[in-house]
Design a protein around this motif. Structure first.
Motif, mmCIF file in Angstrom:
data_model
loop_
_atom_site.group_PDB
_atom_site.id
_atom_site.type_symbol
_atom_site.label_atom_id
_atom_site.label_comp_id
_atom_site.label_asym_id
_atom_site.label_seq_id
_atom_site.Cartn_x
_atom_site.Cartn_y
_atom_site.Cartn_z
ATOM 1 N N LEU A 173 0.811 -1.222 0.000
ATOM 2 C CA LEU A 173 0.000 0.000 0.000
ATOM 3 C C LEU A 173 0.845 1.274 0.000
ATOM 4 N N LEU A 174 2.006 1.244 0.660
ATOM 5 C CA LEU A 174 2.816 2.458 0.797
ATOM 6 C C LEU A 174 4.011 2.496 -0.157
ATOM 7 N N LYS A 175 4.086 1.536 -1.062
ATOM 8 C CA LYS A 175 5.229 1.454 -1.972
ATOM 9 C C LYS A 175 5.330 2.715 -2.834
ATOM 10 N N GLY A 176 6.525 3.295 -2.868
ATOM 11 C CA GLY A 176 6.785 4.478 -3.690
ATOM 12 C C GLY A 176 6.231 5.775 -3.137
ATOM 13 N N LYS A 177 5.744 5.774 -1.905
ATOM 14 C CA LYS A 177 5.152 6.983 -1.331
ATOM 15 C C LYS A 177 6.037 7.636 -0.270
ATOM 16 N N ASN A 178 7.201 7.081 0.002
ATOM 17 C CA ASN A 178 8.111 7.603 1.027
ATOM 18 C C ASN A 178 7.424 7.682 2.394
ATOM 19 N N LEU A 179 6.589 6.670 2.683
ATOM 20 C CA LEU A 179 5.886 6.585 3.959
ATOM 21 C C LEU A 179 6.195 5.257 4.618
ATOM 22 N N THR A 180 6.028 5.229 5.924
ATOM 23 C CA THR A 180 6.205 4.000 6.687
ATOM 24 C C THR A 180 5.086 3.921 7.714
ATOM 25 N N ARG A 206 1.350 1.222 17.290
ATOM 26 C CA ARG A 206 1.410 1.751 18.655
ATOM 27 C C ARG A 206 0.076 1.482 19.329
ATOM 28 N N ASP A 207 0.102 0.753 20.428
ATOM 29 C CA ASP A 207 -1.110 0.369 21.153
ATOM 30 C C ASP A 207 -2.089 -0.291 20.180
ATOM 31 N N GLN A 208 -3.241 0.297 19.984
ATOM 32 C CA GLN A 208 -4.237 -0.254 19.061
ATOM 33 C C GLN A 208 -4.317 0.571 17.775
ATOM 34 N N LEU A 209 -3.218 1.249 17.430
ATOM 35 C CA LEU A 209 -3.177 2.097 16.243
ATOM 36 C C LEU A 209 -2.077 1.652 15.288
ATOM 37 N N ILE A 210 -2.345 1.822 14.015
ATOM 38 C CA ILE A 210 -1.313 1.726 12.988
ATOM 39 C C ILE A 210 -1.126 3.155 12.498
ATOM 40 N N VAL A 211 0.014 3.736 12.801
ATOM 41 C CA VAL A 211 0.274 5.139 12.464
ATOM 42 C C VAL A 211 1.119 5.186 11.191
ATOM 43 N N ILE A 212 0.587 5.867 10.174
ATOM 44 C CA ILE A 212 1.327 6.059 8.929
ATOM 45 C C ILE A 212 2.023 7.407 9.023
ATOM 46 N N LYS A 253 5.719 9.850 7.646
ATOM 47 C CA LYS A 253 6.743 10.071 6.625
ATOM 48 C C LYS A 253 8.005 9.293 6.987
ATOM 49 N N SER A 254 8.600 8.666 5.996
ATOM 50 C CA SER A 254 9.840 7.926 6.220
ATOM 51 C C SER A 254 10.984 8.892 6.443
ATOM 52 N N GLU A 255 11.820 8.556 7.372
ATOM 53 C CA GLU A 255 13.038 9.337 7.584
ATOM 54 C C GLU A 255 14.069 8.860 6.575
ATOM 55 N N PRO A 256 14.757 9.780 5.912
ATOM 56 C CA PRO A 256 15.787 9.333 4.972
ATOM 57 C C PRO A 256 16.898 8.599 5.712
ATOM 58 N N ALA A 257 17.441 7.634 5.033
ATOM 59 C CA ALA A 257 18.528 6.863 5.637
ATOM 60 C C ALA A 257 19.719 7.782 5.873
ATOM 61 N N PRO A 258 20.351 7.669 7.028
ATOM 62 C CA PRO A 258 21.502 8.531 7.293
ATOM 63 C C PRO A 258 22.648 8.219 6.341
#
Length: 143
Positions: A87-94, A98-104, A106-111
């Motif tokens: 679902l998140l492929k190519g969107k720069n999201l992850t 957390r608890d009972q949530l799936i939080v979408i 922004k992906s942090e760029p790799a250092p």
């Protein structure tokens, strides 16, 4: 007195058993497989289906993700990692659970990792020291 002790001995294991079964039910609810096969379904509807199957609410910002985007999905007993990978492929999201949530989010760029600097082979000598070395070397040879 014996009756009170006997009932206390039964209560503690019962409470322990109750807590263990409750904890494992919560854990199993969040990691259950997801089965969904639909064509041209909005991301919002996919997230509703995930909530029905896992009990986890998908939380996101509309500025990051267009939930009206239509996708075609075909998941059979898939884990969250696989589903959100598609679902998140190519969107720069992850996503993060957390608890009972799936939080979408922004992906942090790799250092950027700088390769370790290699030490030069041999000695590095400042110019003044080199001149002094050559001068002394010449004096030694002249003697």
């Amino acid at each position: 007195m014996e009756r009170i002790l006997f009932s206390r001995r039964l209560i503690l294991p019962f409470i322990f058993l109750l807590l263990v079964t409750r904890y494992s039910a919560v854990q199993a609810q969040g990691t259950g497989p997801i089965t969904l096969k639909k064509a041209n379904i909005s991301l919002a509807d996919v997230f509703k289906s995930i909530k029905k199957q896992t009990g986890l609410t998908v939380f996101y910002s509309n500025t990051l993700l267009n939930d009206k985007e239509l996708v075609t999905v075909d998941f059979k007993n898939a884990e969250l990692k696989e589903v959100f990978g598609v679902l998140l492929k190519g969107k720069n999201l992850t996503y993060v659970v957390r608890d009972q949530l799936i939080v979408i989010e922004k992906s942090e760029p790799a250092p950027i990792v700088n390769p370790p600097k290699k030490e030069p082979a041999g000695a590095v000598v400042p110019k003044k020291c080199r001149e002094l070395f050559l001068m002394t070397r010449g004096l030694l040879y002249q003697v």
